[in-house]
Design a protein around this motif. Structure first.
Motif, PDB file in Angstrom:
ATOM      1  N   LYS A  84       1.246   4.300  -2.790  1.00 44.71           N
ATOM      2  CA  LYS A  84       1.069   5.729  -2.441  1.00 44.71           C
ATOM      3  C   LYS A  84       2.272   6.556  -2.898  1.00 44.71           C
ATOM      4  CE  LYS A  84      -1.403   5.318   1.841  1.00 44.71           C
ATOM      5  NZ  LYS A  84      -1.081   5.209   3.230  1.00 44.71           N
TER       6      LYS A  84
ATOM      7  N   ASP B  53       0.843  -1.207   0.000  1.00 47.79           N
ATOM      8  CA  ASP B  53       0.000   0.000   0.000  1.00 47.79           C
ATOM      9  C   ASP B  53       0.874   1.253   0.000  1.00 47.79           C
ATOM     10  OD1 ASP B  53      -2.444  -1.315   0.010  1.00 47.79           O
ATOM     11  OD2 ASP B  53      -2.672  -1.271   2.188  1.00 47.79           O
ATOM     12  N   GLU B  54       1.914   1.214   0.818  1.00 45.93           N
ATOM     13  CA  GLU B  54       2.794   2.380   0.935  1.00 45.93           C
ATOM     14  C   GLU B  54       3.530   2.628  -0.386  1.00 45.93           C
ATOM     15  OE1 GLU B  54       4.160   5.663   2.489  1.00 45.93           O
ATOM     16  OE2 GLU B  54       2.693   4.400   3.539  1.00 45.93           O
TER      17      GLU B  54
END
Ligand code: AP5
Length: 215
Positions: A98, A94-95
């Motif tokens: 992003k 997820d990071e």
């Protein structure tokens, strides 16, 4: 080209990442190599990471996320990269997405390497790593020209602490619990390409290069 190499420990990700990175002139970003370098330099981050690595556990997400962010934001990573061994948890994935979105960028592919479990254990138990540079050999499958000595820098070849039998089992369990969910994660996003990682280094390389545009 922005690519992730995903797969169990010892499946051959690092070996192939090195070859593809030099073919496409993009950096290979290996969190394992970055962490081992911090351990050998005895930095505060390295001292913290060592305890997790010696047990075969994952280093906390925030530590590795910081390392990768630094690399992909550097001029070196501006035109693409191969991420070897990252992400390894859904939080890391997820990071990463992003961070890429913030740069108006995205991943092109996630290559998921697959070989039978018994072959993984054979590859890890025979692996020998250079004590001075990132080169990796195998006593049977990828032997150095001179036994015990690195072909690249003549450094001494050693067995990684985490390649000992008891730690290998624990790394494989950690992989199954924490990293395998990424197979579904990237399949859902239509990024996953499964690669048969069995056979010689050259055989795997030609299968792998067939998944990319000609250099
Ligand atoms: P890391 O260094 O990333 O280890 P790994 O993912 O467990 O992967 P390996 O390096 O063991 O295997 P590989 O797939 O690269 O195989 P290789 O090409 O060397 O991580 C180490 C530790 O750091 C982790 O346990 C964790 O603690 C920490 N860490 C790292 N990233 C992290 C993250 N994102 N989050 C949290 N913690 C993290 O090949 C293996 C052997 O097989 C070699 O001897 C090679 O010569 C041989 N070989 C390769 N290809 C072939 C072939 N086709 N035929 C025969 N032999 C072959």
């Amino acid at each position: 080209m922005r690519v992730v190499f995903l797969g169990a420990p010892g499946v051959g990700k690092g070996t192939q990442a090195e070859l593809v990175a030099s073919t496409y002139h993009i950096p290979k970003i290996s969190t394992g190599d970055l962490l081992r370098s911090a351990v050998s330099q005895k930095t505060p981050l390295g001292l913290e990471a060592k305890q997790f690595m010696d047990r075969g556990d994952l280093v906390p997400d925030q530590v590795v996320i910081g390392l990768v962010e630094e690399k992909i934001s550097s001029p070196e990573g501006a035109h693409g990269f191969i991420l070897d061994g990252f992400p390894r948890t859904v939080a890391q994935a997820d990071e990463l997405s992003k961070q890429l979105e913030a740069k108006d960028a995205s991943l092109d592919k996630v290559i998921y390497f697959v070989i039978p479990r018994e072959e993984i254990v054979r590859r890890l138990s025979g692996r020998r790593s250079c004590s001075k540079c990132p080169a990796v050999f195998h006593v049977e499958f990828v032997p150095p020209k001179v036994a015990g000595q690195c072909d690249e820098c003549e450094g001494e070849l050693i067995q990684r602490n985490d390649d000992k039998k008891e730690t290998v089992e624990s790394r494989l369990s950690v992989y199954e619990e924490q990293t395998m969910p990424l197979i579904h994660y990237y399949k859902q996003r239509s990024l996953l390409e499964e690669l048969d990682g069995s056979g010689s280094v050259e055989t795997v390389q030609s299968r792998l290069l067939a998944l990319f545009p000609a250099p």
